[in-house]
Write a protein that holds these residues in place. Structure first.
Motif, PDB file in Angstrom:
ATOM      1  N   LEU A 105       0.883  -1.362   0.047  1.00  0.00           N
ATOM      2  CA  LEU A 105       0.233  -0.049   0.206  1.00  0.00           C
ATOM      3  C   LEU A 105       1.048   1.447  -0.077  1.00  0.00           C
ATOM      4  O   LEU A 105       0.758   2.078  -0.804  1.00  0.00           O
ATOM      5  CB  LEU A 105      -1.016   0.116   1.254  1.00  0.00           C
ATOM      6  N   THR A 106       2.103   1.159   0.778  1.00  0.00           N
ATOM      7  CA  THR A 106       2.935   2.359   0.933  1.00  0.00           C
ATOM      8  C   THR A 106       3.397   2.641  -0.511  1.00  0.00           C
ATOM      9  O   THR A 106       3.583   3.922  -0.745  1.00  0.00           O
ATOM     10  CB  THR A 106       3.800   2.174   1.972  1.00  0.00           C
ATOM     11  N   ASN A 107       3.879   1.622  -0.930  1.00  0.00           N
ATOM     12  CA  ASN A 107       4.557   1.695  -2.404  1.00  0.00           C
ATOM     13  C   ASN A 107       3.690   2.454  -3.570  1.00  0.00           C
ATOM     14  O   ASN A 107       4.011   2.979  -4.221  1.00  0.00           O
ATOM     15  CB  ASN A 107       5.370   0.410  -2.749  1.00  0.00           C
ATOM     16  N   TRP A 108       2.433   1.670  -3.262  1.00  0.00           N
ATOM     17  CA  TRP A 108       1.433   2.321  -4.371  1.00  0.00           C
ATOM     18  C   TRP A 108       0.913   3.563  -4.108  1.00  0.00           C
ATOM     19  O   TRP A 108       1.172   4.290  -5.284  1.00  0.00           O
ATOM     20  CB  TRP A 108       0.253   1.277  -4.217  1.00  0.00           C
ATOM     21  N   LEU A 109       0.946   4.046  -2.836  1.00  0.00           N
ATOM     22  CA  LEU A 109       0.659   5.477  -2.654  1.00  0.00           C
ATOM     23  C   LEU A 109       1.585   6.437  -3.023  1.00  0.00           C
ATOM     24  O   LEU A 109       1.327   7.557  -3.479  1.00  0.00           O
ATOM     25  CB  LEU A 109       0.225   5.672  -1.284  1.00  0.00           C
ATOM     26  N   ARG A 110       2.825   6.244  -3.196  1.00  0.00           N
ATOM     27  CA  ARG A 110       3.928   6.834  -3.472  1.00  0.00           C
ATOM     28  C   ARG A 110       4.332   6.875  -4.907  1.00  0.00           C
ATOM     29  O   ARG A 110       5.426   7.530  -5.374  1.00  0.00           O
ATOM     30  CB  ARG A 110       5.244   6.449  -2.592  1.00  0.00           C
ATOM     31  N   SER A 111       3.873   5.726  -5.481  1.00  0.00           N
ATOM     32  CA  SER A 111       4.405   5.677  -7.162  1.00  0.00           C
ATOM     33  C   SER A 111       4.016   6.736  -7.994  1.00  0.00           C
ATOM     34  O   SER A 111       2.968   7.459  -7.788  1.00  0.00           O
ATOM     35  CB  SER A 111       3.660   4.382  -7.444  1.00  0.00           C
ATOM     36  N   ARG A 112       4.643   6.760  -8.987  1.00  0.00           N
ATOM     37  CA  ARG A 112       4.321   7.990 -10.019  1.00  0.00           C
ATOM     38  C   ARG A 112       4.623   7.078 -11.446  1.00  0.00           C
ATOM     39  O   ARG A 112       5.105   5.933 -11.736  1.00  0.00           O
ATOM     40  CB  ARG A 112       5.547   8.739 -10.288  1.00  0.00           C
ATOM     41  N   MET A 113       3.505   7.105 -12.282  1.00  0.00           N
ATOM     42  CA  MET A 113       3.174   6.698 -13.730  1.00  0.00           C
ATOM     43  C   MET A 113       2.591   7.724 -14.602  1.00  0.00           C
ATOM     44  O   MET A 113       1.579   8.363 -14.143  1.00  0.00           O
ATOM     45  CB  MET A 113       2.133   5.441 -13.305  1.00  0.00           C
ATOM     46  N   ALA A 114       3.259   7.339 -15.745  1.00  0.00           N
ATOM     47  CA  ALA A 114       2.736   8.479 -16.642  1.00  0.00           C
ATOM     48  C   ALA A 114       1.480   7.991 -17.262  1.00  0.00           C
ATOM     49  O   ALA A 114       1.072   6.941 -17.086  1.00  0.00           O
ATOM     50  CB  ALA A 114       3.584   8.463 -17.901  1.00  0.00           C
ATOM     51  N   LEU A 115       0.774   9.285 -17.536  1.00  0.00           N
ATOM     52  CA  LEU A 115      -0.819   8.802 -17.841  1.00  0.00           C
ATOM     53  C   LEU A 115      -1.005   7.774 -19.244  1.00  0.00           C
ATOM     54  O   LEU A 115      -1.744   6.933 -19.167  1.00  0.00           O
ATOM     55  CB  LEU A 115      -1.628  10.025 -18.644  1.00  0.00           C
ATOM     56  N   LYS A 116       0.002   7.731 -20.173  1.00  0.00           N
ATOM     57  CA  LYS A 116       0.085   6.967 -21.103  1.00  0.00           C
ATOM     58  C   LYS A 116       0.250   5.355 -20.479  1.00  0.00           C
ATOM     59  O   LYS A 116      -0.496   4.637 -21.234  1.00  0.00           O
ATOM     60  CB  LYS A 116       1.040   7.290 -22.215  1.00  0.00           C
ATOM     61  N   ARG A 117       0.935   5.142 -19.720  1.00  0.00           N
ATOM     62  CA  ARG A 117       1.178   3.778 -19.248  1.00  0.00           C
ATOM     63  C   ARG A 117      -0.049   3.462 -18.299  1.00  0.00           C
ATOM     64  O   ARG A 117      -0.493   2.142 -18.625  1.00  0.00           O
ATOM     65  CB  ARG A 117       2.443   3.715 -18.316  1.00  0.00           C
TER      66      ARG A 117
END
Length: 580
Positions: A105-117
């Protein structure tokens, strides 16, 4: 998979600046907590629902969501709800803690991902609910021989939504059919009695003139429909000691020992007892739209100048009961129509049977004072969860079926004791019949032992006591009662006078919301959705069914019964007859 759609779309389209805010993180964690709690709550609900009915969520669960007051109250009084909810809360906290410890959960809340991906991944994940929508259906569950296995193979929450969407089944869409003309032609000899004559040459017109020789009886009738009264509770059918009053009554009554309920719900019993029709698939006629001014047992009584009254100890809006009876000529008396002083004890399901029988006597007194004969349709509730009743009445505690059965018997005994002192009693038949059995679950699709119910007709001064062993069902109740009254009348009933049937002519129609049965002798023919049919041989010693080759004649007759009943009801052709 369906629930996944909304959060997936939000997560995909919202920018990182929103997703990474403190509010969004708390909102996400709170949503996850609620989601886990709902899943655990649903699992616990399924457990208790299975314990009560032996099936996954179905039509009954859908109805329970509609009638929240009675259902929530019933659950509150029947189960340690605070303890259960607290346990689910603790279980949810443990799940959330365990997931949090993994770091996902912690990793998911901190993650960044480009809109295209995000779009690419979301499109793949959205394919899951799309595939589910196109391929998954409760109708493709394998038809296991053991009905418990078939129910266990389903997903509970999916079954609930499926039942909500399919709360009505059109017979001609889902079941085997005959040419309409052939269906009615097959039905005619099945419903014709030796004292009945069809009044029209039109094959679709089932109206008959039923003739009885001699003078008509103008007896009053009090029909007590007892909630969930299985024969195993009566000493007259076994070795039970819970019903001393009913056992004594049985010895002085006309007792029907091979009588079957047509369904597993109260409204299904009401349908058969009042309309004398087979249990068509889907909802009972009591709850269907367009159920006003039907041809009912009450309509025949009303044509003779009888006062007809429906008396129910609960709230009659439940299951559409008040609407059905009031729009078919009955005066309705229920808990809401009575002042507080008329109710000495009540649970969420209704006033106790003792109070209800006091109302019955009051209504009978009013009719007698008005010099009017009367027909009362009485519906009890004490033999229903939470199984509570007034203290000091019997020697068993509340909260269990055994105590509720014994109190039900006690209340009937007290009612008869009071009624015998009334001037109208000597001219009154008291009929005691169950709406359905106390349990409907079984390993087979239609467990026959869970459909057999008692029927007693009492007043030895009017009807000679005895035992009738002919196979019959609730559909036969109305014509049999009118036969005892020696009435000549026009009829659309599907049932027949049991006392005029030869033993080898006995048959019973019974079903649940989807499976439709036709029992005759030691053979059971079954119709199922998907235009399927099956046959079962019944062991005469044990009553256990075993699969066998379906009898073609019985299948055709079963189709004729159910197809024509559905046709008449859905096309407004089962209407009250204008006696003028």
């Amino acid at each position: 998979a369906y629930v996944l759609v909304v959060p997936l779309v939000c997560i995909t389209l919202l920018p990182d600046t929103v997703l990474r805010t403190r509010f969004q993180r708390w909102f996400t964690l709170s949503s996850f907590f609620v989601f886990v709690y709902v899943l655990l709550f649903a699992a616990a609900s399924e457990w208790f629902f299975w314990d009560e009915f032996g099936v996954r969520f179905n039509f009954i669960a859908v109805d329970y969501l509609v009638y929240t007051h009675e259902v929530i109250g019933n659950i509150w009084e029947s189960y340690p709800l605070l303890l259960i909810l607290s346990g689910l809360l603790g279980g949810t906290a443990v799940v959330l803690y365990g997931v949090g410890r993994t770091g996902y959960l912690t990793n998911w809340l901190r993650s960044r991902m480009a809109l295209k991906r995000r779009l690419c991944i979301s499109l793949v994940l959205l394919g899951v609910p799309v595939v589910c929508a196109l391929t998954v259906s409760t109708r493709i569950v394998p038809s296991f021989r053991n009905s418990y296995n078939r129910e266990l193979a389903q997903n509970g929450l999916y079954a609930l939504v499926a039942a909500f969407r399919a709360n009505a089944l059109d017979y001609e869409t889902f079941y085997q059919t005959l040419d309409p003309h052939l269906a009615f032609a097959t039905l005619r000899p099945l419903i014709k009695a030796d004292n009945a004559t069809f009044l029209s040459d039109s094959v679709e017109d089932v109206m008959r003139l039923v003739e009885s020789p001699g003078p008509e009886k103008r007896w009053n009738v009090i029909q007590i429909t007892v909630e969930s009264l299985s024969p195993k509770y009566l000493g007259a059918f076994g070795d039970s000691t819970l019903t001393p009053n009913l056992d004594a009554l049985a010895a002085d009554s006309l007792l029907f020992t091979n009588f079957y309920a047509t369904g597993t719900r109260t409204v299904r019993g009401m349908e058969a007892l009042t309309l004398s029709i087979p249990p068509t698939p889907g909802r009972s006629g009591v709850k269907r739209p367009g159920n006003e001014d039907l041809f009912t047992l009450g309509a025949v009584f009303q044509s003779r100048g009888y006062q007809t009254t429906f008396l129910y100890s609960g709230h009659g809006y439940f299951d559409n009961m008040n609407y059905f009876f009031s729009h078919n000529g009955f005066k309705t008396v229920d808990r809401a129509s009575k002042p507080e002083e008329a109710i000495t004890f009540a649970n969420v399901w209704g006033a106790c049977d003792g109070d209800l029988y006091n109302w019955v006597i009051e209504e009978a007194d009013l009719s007698y004072a008005a010099e009017k004969p009367f027909f009362h349709f009485v519906m009890t509730t004490s033999n229903h969860r939470p199984y509570t009743f007034p203290e000091g009445t019997i020697d068993l505690p509340c909260g269990h079926r055994g105590g509720a059965v014994k109190y039900t018997d006690y209340a009937i005994g007290e009612f008869l004791r009071k009624a015998r002192s009334k001037p109208w009693f000597k001219n009154t038949l008291v009929v005691i019949v169950a709406d359905h059995c106390g349990s409907s679950a079984g390993e087979t699709e239609l467990p026959l032992d869970k459909y057999r119910i008692p029927l007693l007709v009492y007043n030895p001064d009017l009807v000679k006591p005895g035992r009738v062993n002919t196979l019959c069902c609730q559909m036969d109740f109305a014509p049999t009662l009118l036969g005892l009254l020696n009435w000549t009348y026009r009829s659309r009933f599907f049932g027949k006078d049991i006392l005029r049937m030869k033993p080898d002519q006995g048959r019973a129609l019974l079903g649940n919301y989807q499976t439709l049965g036709y029992l005759m002798g030691n053979h059971l023919a079954v119709l199922k959705p998907g235009r399927k049919s099956a046959g079962y041989a019944i062991d005469p010693a044990t009553g256990e069914p075993s699969p066998c080759r379906a009898d073609a004649t019985m299948i055709r007759e079963a189709i004729a019964y159910y197809q024509t009943a559905n046709h008449l009801l859905s096309h407004g052709m089962y209407r009250k007859i204008d006696e003028q």
